[in-house]
Design a protein around this motif. Sequence first.
Motif, short mmCIF file in Angstrom:
data_model
loop_
_atom_site.label_atom_id
_atom_site.label_comp_id
_atom_site.label_asym_id
_atom_site.label_seq_id
_atom_site.Cartn_x
_atom_site.Cartn_y
_atom_site.Cartn_z
N LEU A 109 0.79 -1.23 0.00
CA LEU A 109 0.00 0.00 0.00
C LEU A 109 0.82 1.28 0.00
O LEU A 109 0.44 2.26 -0.63
CB LEU A 109 -0.95 0.01 1.20
CG LEU A 109 -2.05 -1.04 1.18
CD1 LEU A 109 -2.88 -0.95 2.45
CD2 LEU A 109 -2.92 -0.89 -0.04
N LEU A 110 1.92 1.30 0.75
CA LEU A 110 2.72 2.53 0.84
C LEU A 110 3.55 2.72 -0.42
O LEU A 110 4.20 1.78 -0.89
CB LEU A 110 3.63 2.49 2.06
CG LEU A 110 2.94 2.51 3.41
CD1 LEU A 110 3.97 2.42 4.53
CD2 LEU A 110 2.10 3.76 3.57
N PRO A 111 3.54 3.93 -0.97
CA PRO A 111 4.35 4.14 -2.18
C PRO A 111 5.83 4.24 -1.83
O PRO A 111 6.21 4.78 -0.80
CB PRO A 111 3.82 5.48 -2.72
CG PRO A 111 3.31 6.18 -1.51
CD PRO A 111 2.80 5.12 -0.58
N GLY A 112 6.64 3.70 -2.69
CA GLY A 112 8.08 3.82 -2.52
C GLY A 112 8.59 5.08 -3.22
O GLY A 112 7.83 5.86 -3.78
N LYS A 113 9.89 5.27 -3.16
CA LYS A 113 10.47 6.40 -3.88
C LYS A 113 10.31 6.16 -5.37
O LYS A 113 10.54 5.04 -5.85
CB LYS A 113 11.96 6.54 -3.55
CG LYS A 113 12.24 7.00 -2.16
CD LYS A 113 13.73 7.14 -1.96
CE LYS A 113 14.05 7.53 -0.55
NZ LYS A 113 15.50 7.60 -0.32
N PRO A 114 9.94 7.18 -6.13
CA PRO A 114 9.80 6.96 -7.57
C PRO A 114 11.15 6.65 -8.21
O PRO A 114 12.17 7.22 -7.84
CB PRO A 114 9.22 8.28 -8.08
CG PRO A 114 9.38 9.26 -6.99
CD PRO A 114 9.58 8.51 -5.72
N THR A 115 11.14 5.74 -9.17
CA THR A 115 12.39 5.40 -9.86
C THR A 115 12.68 6.37 -10.99
O THR A 115 13.83 6.57 -11.34
CB THR A 115 12.32 3.97 -10.43
OG1 THR A 115 11.18 3.86 -11.26
CG2 THR A 115 12.24 2.96 -9.31
N VAL A 116 11.63 6.96 -11.55
CA VAL A 116 11.79 7.96 -12.61
C VAL A 116 11.14 9.25 -12.15
O VAL A 116 9.98 9.26 -11.76
CB VAL A 116 11.15 7.48 -13.93
CG1 VAL A 116 11.24 8.55 -14.99
CG2 VAL A 116 11.82 6.20 -14.41
N LEU A 117 11.91 10.32 -12.15
CA LEU A 117 11.41 11.63 -11.74
C LEU A 117 10.96 12.39 -12.97
O LEU A 117 11.70 12.48 -13.96
CB LEU A 117 12.49 12.41 -11.00
CG LEU A 117 13.05 11.73 -9.75
CD1 LEU A 117 14.24 12.51 -9.21
CD2 LEU A 117 11.99 11.61 -8.70
N PRO A 118 9.76 12.97 -12.95
CA PRO A 118 9.27 13.70 -14.13
C PRO A 118 10.03 15.01 -14.31
O PRO A 118 10.44 15.65 -13.35
CB PRO A 118 7.80 13.93 -13.82
CG PRO A 118 7.70 13.87 -12.35
CD PRO A 118 8.77 12.93 -11.88
#
Length: 175
Positions: free
Chosen positions: A78-87
């Motif tokens: 459920l908890l989001p992790g750090k994004p692997t790709v930053l916009p």
Amino acid sequence: MKRRPRRTIPAILTGLVLLTTCVLIAIVGIQLIIGQTPLIRYRSVTDALHSTQWNDTATLGAGAAAVLLGLLMLLAALLPGKPTVLPLAGDMDAGVTRSSLRNALQSTAGSVDGVSRAKLKLGRRTIVAHIRTDRTNTVGLTDAVRAALDERLDQVTPLTRPAVKIRLHATRNRP
């Protein structure tokens, strides 16, 4: 375009437990079909389960471990992790990976005059740069590193600009 990390470790662990259980059940089933003595006897398992009490420490410990494992897996899902790709900012749908951004900023910080080593930690909202220098006079060095990092961030243009923190470590020459 915020790609989230895959939850590979919990998925692999769950898959291995299920695979091991299925293989064990298949082996016992095949042994029963061909008439051999099974690896695990059904009667011994049921006798062991019927003899346990709900208030035994082993039963309570196994239950607590199962609840804890289930909660950890639920939180991982459920908890989001750090994004692997930053916009990136702009009209196009483009992004940069966290490792590419960190490497670009680290090489920029390391190329500043007076910096002997630079190491960056890329957080969710901050970039912490650990700078090591051999200079005894470090006046203006943090400002130069900050300006170089800000210029590089202006070139990359991430959608949400992280705050830059500089940690300066000077190795002083001792007589």
